[in-house]
Design an enzyme around this catalytic site. Structure first.
Site, PDB file in Angstrom:
ATOM      1  N   ASN A  99       0.721  -1.445   0.080  1.00  0.00           N
ATOM      2  CA  ASN A  99      -0.137   0.179   0.009  1.00  0.00           C
ATOM      3  C   ASN A  99       1.060   1.222   0.124  1.00  0.00           C
ATOM      4  OD1 ASN A  99      -1.729   1.907   0.374  1.00  0.00           O
ATOM      5  ND2 ASN A  99      -2.321   1.512   2.610  1.00  0.00           N
ATOM      6  N   TRP A 100       1.045   1.744  -1.293  1.00  0.00           N
ATOM      7  CA  TRP A 100       1.827   2.882  -1.337  1.00  0.00           C
ATOM      8  C   TRP A 100       1.435   4.306  -0.804  1.00  0.00           C
ATOM      9  CZ3 TRP A 100       3.854   1.314  -6.993  1.00  0.00           C
ATOM     10  CH2 TRP A 100       4.764   0.420  -6.802  1.00  0.00           C
ATOM     11  N   LYS A 101       0.215   4.302  -0.379  1.00  0.00           N
ATOM     12  CA  LYS A 101      -0.378   5.386  -0.067  1.00  0.00           C
ATOM     13  C   LYS A 101      -0.196   6.678  -0.937  1.00  0.00           C
ATOM     14  CE  LYS A 101      -0.125   3.389   4.540  1.00  0.00           C
ATOM     15  NZ  LYS A 101      -0.131   3.533   6.084  1.00  0.00           N
ATOM     16  N   HIS A 143      -9.811   1.410   4.895  1.00  0.00           N
ATOM     17  CA  HIS A 143      -8.402   1.449   5.467  1.00  0.00           C
ATOM     18  C   HIS A 143      -8.440   2.614   6.585  1.00  0.00           C
ATOM     19  CE1 HIS A 143      -4.186   2.825   6.167  1.00  0.00           C
ATOM     20  NE2 HIS A 143      -3.697   1.721   5.702  1.00  0.00           N
ATOM     21  N   GLU A 167      -6.569   4.932   7.500  1.00  0.00           N
ATOM     22  CA  GLU A 167      -6.701   6.482   7.157  1.00  0.00           C
ATOM     23  C   GLU A 167      -7.874   7.041   6.788  1.00  0.00           C
ATOM     24  OE1 GLU A 167      -2.859   5.767   5.094  1.00  0.00           O
ATOM     25  OE2 GLU A 167      -2.138   5.360   7.103  1.00  0.00           O
ATOM     26  N   GLU A 190      -5.646  -4.355  10.508  1.00  0.00           N
ATOM     27  CA  GLU A 190      -4.516  -3.507  10.763  1.00  0.00           C
ATOM     28  C   GLU A 190      -4.901  -2.519  12.137  1.00  0.00           C
ATOM     29  OE1 GLU A 190      -2.383  -2.614   6.838  1.00  0.00           O
ATOM     30  OE2 GLU A 190      -4.295  -1.159   7.066  1.00  0.00           O
ATOM     31  N   GLY A 225       2.402   2.621  10.818  1.00  0.00           N
ATOM     32  CA  GLY A 225       3.152   3.887  10.393  1.00  0.00           C
ATOM     33  C   GLY A 225       3.859   4.121  11.602  1.00  0.00           C
ATOM     34  N   SER A 285       3.115  -1.778  10.547  1.00  0.00           N
ATOM     35  CA  SER A 285       4.702  -1.726  10.833  1.00  0.00           C
ATOM     36  C   SER A 285       5.132  -3.055  10.528  1.00  0.00           C
ATOM     37  CB  SER A 285       5.064  -1.206  12.137  1.00  0.00           C
ATOM     38  OG  SER A 285       4.383   0.021  12.531  1.00  0.00           O
ATOM     39  N   GLY A 299       2.837  -0.936   4.332  1.00  0.00           N
ATOM     40  CA  GLY A 299       2.848   0.388   4.196  1.00  0.00           C
ATOM     41  C   GLY A 299       4.336   0.783   3.563  1.00  0.00           C
ATOM     42  N   GLY A 300       4.974   1.701   4.668  1.00  0.00           N
ATOM     43  CA  GLY A 300       6.089   2.204   4.624  1.00  0.00           C
ATOM     44  C   GLY A 300       7.199   1.454   4.008  1.00  0.00           C
TER      45      GLY A 300
END
Ligand code: PGA
Length: 255
Positions: free
Chosen positions: A11-13, A98, A100, A169, A175, A215, A236-237
């Protein structure tokens, strides 16, 4: 038990410009070449680069996801992208609900449910995200929150639900560098599977993949994937770098 093929989603956001999206593919694909048949891999760029990524992954087994979709086929919904449009582009997957989207952009249960229904009706494969906030975990409400977020699934037919993947999640792990321990993840994943078994059906619960996200890194993917009810990872990150995401996939599969 039905076979649940491991699934890894990046998930590159709101990251990566078009050149970076395209440059990621050959480096990553080479890194995972030896294991690409053992799992499914999905990359989720921002919507404006979906076409670019589809083009760049055409001769690979990598699949592409949108990070959200609208809850109707078309209409007066400024800023939204309908599932019909995603299908037309050649997108097969969509991340929905998600954290966010729920907490930063205030998407509530009803809105997420409408998006989910519309996505499934158009033949997209939704990755439906659930997870509790830190204060909810601390006050012992984790299962109640997850149950509330899952409730909308009961309105969908089992035939429709076949397309579904669930992602657990925990909001406090996204994150933050603080992942859920493998035991914490397993506990909630098992709860979700039980809920699916009770409220949908036991074969459905056994066949549905439940991913963990929050994470995930190369040094925890193997422990998380070793858990009985963890069928994949939503990253993600650490998915922004092709070699880092490649390590996550490889270590996750070795478990
Ligand atoms: P993270 O994000 O891996 O950066 O914690 C996961 C996600 O939000 O899907």
């Amino acid at each position: 038990m039905e076979q649940r093929k491991p699934l890894f989603i990046a998930n590159w956001k709101m990251n990566k410009l078009s050149k970076e999206v395209v440059a990621f593919v050959p480096i990553f694909y080479e890194a995972i070449q030896s294991v690409s048949q053992k799992c499914e891999i999905v990359l989720a760029p921002v919507a404006v680069y979906l076409s670019k990524l589809i083009e760049a992954t055409r001769s690979t087994s990598i699949q592409v996801a949108a990070q959200n979709c609208g809850g109707a086929k078309s209409g007066a919904f400024t800023g939204e992208i309908s599932p019909v449009m995603l299908k037309e582009l050649g997108v097969n997957w969509v991340i929905l609900g998600h954290s966010e989207r729920r907490h930063v952009f205030k998407e509530d249960e009803a809105l997420v449910s409408a998006r989910l229904k519309a996505a499934i009706e158009e033949g997209l494969l939704p990755v439906f995200c659930v997870g509790e906030k830190l204060e909810e975990r601390k006050s012992g409400q984790t299962f109640a929150v997850i149950e509330r977020q899952l409730k909308g699934l009961k309105e969908l037919s089992e035939n429709h639900l076949k397309a579904l993947t669930i992602a657990y999640e925990p909001v406090w792990a996204i994150g933050t560098g603080e992942n859920a321990t493998s035991a914490q993840a397993q506990e909630v994943h098992a709860f979700i599977r039980q809920w699916l078994s009770k409220n949908i059906s036991s074969p459905f619960a056994n066949g549905t993949r439940i991913l963990y996200g929050g994470s995930v890194k190369a040094d925890n993917s193997s422990q998380l994937m070793a858990m009985e009810d963890v069928d994949g990872l939503l990253v993600g990150g650490a998915s922004l770098d092709p070699l880092s995401f490649g390590e996550i996939v490889k270590k996750g599969l070795n478990s």
